[in-house]
Design an enzyme around this catalytic site. Structure first.
Site, PDB file in Angstrom:
ATOM      1  N   HIS A  63     -19.078   8.184  -0.531  1.00 46.67           N
ATOM      2  CA  HIS A  63     -19.340   6.822  -0.055  1.00 46.67           C
ATOM      3  C   HIS A  63     -20.852   6.574  -0.112  1.00 46.67           C
ATOM      4  O   HIS A  63     -21.632   7.412   0.364  1.00 46.67           O
ATOM      5  CB  HIS A  63     -18.824   6.668   1.377  1.00 46.67           C
ATOM      6  CG  HIS A  63     -19.035   5.285   1.912  1.00 46.67           C
ATOM      7  ND1 HIS A  63     -18.283   4.214   1.485  1.00 46.67           N
ATOM      8  CD2 HIS A  63     -19.928   4.791   2.812  1.00 46.67           C
ATOM      9  CE1 HIS A  63     -18.699   3.122   2.113  1.00 46.67           C
ATOM     10  NE2 HIS A  63     -19.689   3.437   2.917  1.00 46.67           N
ATOM     11  N   ARG A  65       0.822  -1.221   0.000  1.00 48.38           N
ATOM     12  CA  ARG A  65       0.000   0.000   0.000  1.00 48.38           C
ATOM     13  C   ARG A  65       0.855   1.270   0.000  1.00 48.38           C
ATOM     14  O   ARG A  65       0.563   2.216  -0.725  1.00 48.38           O
ATOM     15  CB  ARG A  65      -0.909  -0.023   1.223  1.00 48.38           C
ATOM     16  CG  ARG A  65      -1.788   1.204   1.363  1.00 48.38           C
ATOM     17  CD  ARG A  65      -2.696   1.068   2.554  1.00 48.38           C
ATOM     18  NE  ARG A  65      -3.512  -0.128   2.454  1.00 48.38           N
ATOM     19  CZ  ARG A  65      -4.144  -0.699   3.475  1.00 48.38           C
ATOM     20  NH1 ARG A  65      -4.072  -0.168   4.669  1.00 48.38           N
ATOM     21  NH2 ARG A  65      -4.865  -1.779   3.290  1.00 48.38           N
ATOM     22  N   ASP A  86      -9.582  10.877   6.010  1.00 48.05           N
ATOM     23  CA  ASP A  86      -8.465  10.846   6.957  1.00 48.05           C
ATOM     24  C   ASP A  86      -7.893   9.430   6.963  1.00 48.05           C
ATOM     25  O   ASP A  86      -8.218   8.632   6.082  1.00 48.05           O
ATOM     26  CB  ASP A  86      -8.888  11.361   8.344  1.00 48.05           C
ATOM     27  CG  ASP A  86      -9.938  10.484   9.005  1.00 48.05           C
ATOM     28  OD1 ASP A  86     -10.184   9.360   8.520  1.00 48.05           O
ATOM     29  OD2 ASP A  86     -10.508  10.931  10.019  1.00 48.05           O
ATOM     30  N   ASN A 127     -13.920  12.256  -0.363  1.00 50.14           N
ATOM     31  CA  ASN A 127     -14.361  10.920  -0.769  1.00 50.14           C
ATOM     32  C   ASN A 127     -15.881  10.916  -0.830  1.00 50.14           C
ATOM     33  O   ASN A 127     -16.540  11.633  -0.074  1.00 50.14           O
ATOM     34  CB  ASN A 127     -13.899   9.882   0.263  1.00 50.14           C
ATOM     35  CG  ASN A 127     -14.298   8.464  -0.117  1.00 50.14           C
ATOM     36  OD1 ASN A 127     -14.216   8.079  -1.291  1.00 50.14           O
ATOM     37  ND2 ASN A 127     -14.745   7.681   0.851  1.00 50.14           N
ATOM     38  N   ASP A 137     -13.384   5.596   5.404  1.00 48.04           N
ATOM     39  CA  ASP A 137     -14.750   6.152   5.401  1.00 48.04           C
ATOM     40  C   ASP A 137     -15.074   6.829   6.734  1.00 48.04           C
ATOM     41  O   ASP A 137     -16.128   6.600   7.337  1.00 48.04           O
ATOM     42  CB  ASP A 137     -15.776   5.042   5.097  1.00 48.04           C
ATOM     43  CG  ASP A 137     -15.550   4.415   3.737  1.00 48.04           C
ATOM     44  OD1 ASP A 137     -15.076   5.115   2.821  1.00 48.04           O
ATOM     45  OD2 ASP A 137     -15.825   3.205   3.587  1.00 48.04           O
ATOM     46  N   ARG A 154      -9.497   1.430  -3.036  1.00 51.39           N
ATOM     47  CA  ARG A 154      -8.195   1.040  -2.513  1.00 51.39           C
ATOM     48  C   ARG A 154      -7.907   1.948  -1.318  1.00 51.39           C
ATOM     49  O   ARG A 154      -8.208   3.145  -1.368  1.00 51.39           O
ATOM     50  CB  ARG A 154      -7.164   1.279  -3.617  1.00 51.39           C
ATOM     51  CG  ARG A 154      -5.846   0.620  -3.432  1.00 51.39           C
ATOM     52  CD  ARG A 154      -5.017   0.842  -4.683  1.00 51.39           C
ATOM     53  NE  ARG A 154      -5.334  -0.113  -5.727  1.00 51.39           N
ATOM     54  CZ  ARG A 154      -4.767  -1.309  -5.847  1.00 51.39           C
ATOM     55  NH1 ARG A 154      -3.820  -1.677  -5.027  1.00 51.39           N
ATOM     56  NH2 ARG A 154      -5.118  -2.116  -6.821  1.00 51.39           N
ATOM     57  N   ILE A 155      -7.357   1.386  -0.278  1.00 45.77           N
ATOM     58  CA  ILE A 155      -7.051   2.186   0.921  1.00 45.77           C
ATOM     59  C   ILE A 155      -5.708   2.877   0.720  1.00 45.77           C
ATOM     60  O   ILE A 155      -4.729   2.255   0.294  1.00 45.77           O
ATOM     61  CB  ILE A 155      -7.042   1.286   2.178  1.00 45.77           C
ATOM     62  CG1 ILE A 155      -8.445   0.686   2.382  1.00 45.77           C
ATOM     63  CG2 ILE A 155      -6.612   2.085   3.405  1.00 45.77           C
ATOM     64  CD1 ILE A 155      -8.515  -0.361   3.463  1.00 45.77           C
ATOM     65  N   LEU A 156      -5.677   4.158   1.015  1.00 49.34           N
ATOM     66  CA  LEU A 156      -4.465   4.951   0.820  1.00 49.34           C
ATOM     67  C   LEU A 156      -3.619   4.933   2.093  1.00 49.34           C
ATOM     68  O   LEU A 156      -4.142   4.807   3.204  1.00 49.34           O
ATOM     69  CB  LEU A 156      -4.855   6.380   0.447  1.00 49.34           C
ATOM     70  CG  LEU A 156      -5.600   6.472  -0.895  1.00 49.34           C
ATOM     71  CD1 LEU A 156      -6.329   7.796  -1.027  1.00 49.34           C
ATOM     72  CD2 LEU A 156      -4.620   6.262  -2.060  1.00 49.34           C
TER      73      LEU A 156
HETATM   74  C1  GAR Z   1     -20.116   5.228  -5.992  1.00 49.29           C
HETATM   75  O1  GAR Z   1     -21.422   4.883  -5.619  1.00 49.29           O
HETATM   76  C2  GAR Z   1     -19.286   5.591  -4.776  1.00 49.29           C
HETATM   77  O2  GAR Z   1     -20.038   6.173  -3.759  1.00 49.29           O
HETATM   78  C3  GAR Z   1     -18.763   4.237  -4.361  1.00 49.29           C
HETATM   79  O3  GAR Z   1     -18.445   3.602  -5.543  1.00 49.29           O
HETATM   80  C4  GAR Z   1     -19.362   4.023  -6.556  1.00 49.29           C
HETATM   81  C5  GAR Z   1     -18.563   4.361  -7.782  1.00 49.29           C
HETATM   82  O4  GAR Z   1     -19.401   4.424  -8.899  1.00 49.29           O
HETATM   83  N1  GAR Z   1     -17.648   4.349  -3.485  1.00 49.29           N
HETATM   84  C6  GAR Z   1     -17.355   3.442  -2.547  1.00 49.29           C
HETATM   85  O5  GAR Z   1     -18.010   2.438  -2.362  1.00 49.29           O
HETATM   86  C7  GAR Z   1     -16.149   3.783  -1.697  1.00 49.29           C
HETATM   87  N2  GAR Z   1     -16.146   3.041  -0.484  1.00 49.29           N
HETATM   88  P1  GAR Z   1     -18.921   5.149 -10.225  1.00 49.29           P
HETATM   89  O6  GAR Z   1     -17.623   4.477 -10.668  1.00 49.29           O
HETATM   90  O7  GAR Z   1     -20.024   4.888 -11.183  1.00 49.29           O
HETATM   91  O8  GAR Z   1     -18.738   6.600  -9.917  1.00 49.29           O
END
Ligand code: GAR
Length: 208
Positions: free
Chosen positions: A111, A67, A143, A109, A147, A93-95
């Site tokens: 979520h 990572r 951070d 971010n 999430d 991916r976790i940074l």
């Molecule tokens: C989005 O719904 C976003 O919130 C989620 O991935 C999807 C990406 O869709 N993110 C996570 O789950 C992060 N933990 P997209 O590629 O169509 O924008």
């Protein structure tokens, strides 16, 4: 001075497209998306950036063991491009802590859940399995914990009878495509101030 935004993505790129569209329409305040970086070769997000005429860069995790090394490669690519703000947009991916430090307070971010409920990679599936009646999405500063950082904006969507992961995620994404650009604009235009866990917003989300 124009804020230079980079998007990090792994998937279809529908949120990336919403940010790129808002950028090209001048709706992100004094900010422009200058690059999209992806960790998956051939993912939809790369094509979305390409079509928008924005640099689309696949940063191959292969050569970087672990990572920290991969995060360092991302930091180098972002710094080479003078990026001011990083928008994680389905970046699965976790940074590393080093990445978070390099862009402290400058990483957003999105979520697909009402945090702190359902963090992690399967938020929509987990929310459905829990039997919630209301789901939603969260835009937050990133951070070191997953999430977890201070919340800029949230919006709920109903869970309807018969929903499966796909139908619920589609409903959530429709909201995300509006909320993420709005949240970015607020941050870029200085309408947010982080105080501990709280983000004070001095202009209502959605106001122009
Ligand atoms: C989005 O719904 C976003 O919130 C989620 O991935 C999807 C990406 O869709 N993110 C996570 O789950 C992060 N933990 P997209 O590629 O169509 O924008």
């Amino acid at each position: 001075m124009t804020t230079r935004i980079a998007i990090l993505a792994s998937g279809a790129g529908t949120n990336a497209r919403a940010l790129l569209d808002a950028s090209s329409r001048g709706e992100l305040g004094d900010a422009r998306v200058v690059a999209l970086l992806a960790d998956k070769a051939g993912c939809g997000a790369l094509a979305v950036a390409d079509r928008a005429g924005v640099e689309a860069l696949f940063v191959d995790p292969g050569p970087h063991a672990g990572r920290a090394a991969y995060s360092d490669a991302l930091v180098a690519a972002l710094q080479e491009r003078d990026v001011d703000l990083v928008c994680l947009s389905g970046f699965m991916r976790i940074l590393s802590p080093g990445f978070i430090t390099a862009f402290e307070g400058r990483i957003l971010n999105i979520h697909p859940a009402l945090l702190p409920a359902f963090p992690g990679a399967h938020a929509v599936r987990d929310a459905l399995a829990w039997g919630v009646k209301v789901a939603g999405t969260t835009v937050h500063f990133a951070d070191e914990a997953v999430d977890h950082g201070p919340i800029v904006a949230q919006e709920s969507v109903p869970v309807l009878p018969g929903d499966d992961e796909e139908t619920l995620h589609k409903r959530i994404k429709a909201v995300e495509h509006r909320l993420y650009p709005e949240a970015v604009r607020l941050v870029v235009s200085g309408h947010t101030r982080v105080r501990g866990r709280r983000v004070e917003v001095t202009s209502p989300v959605g106001a122009r």
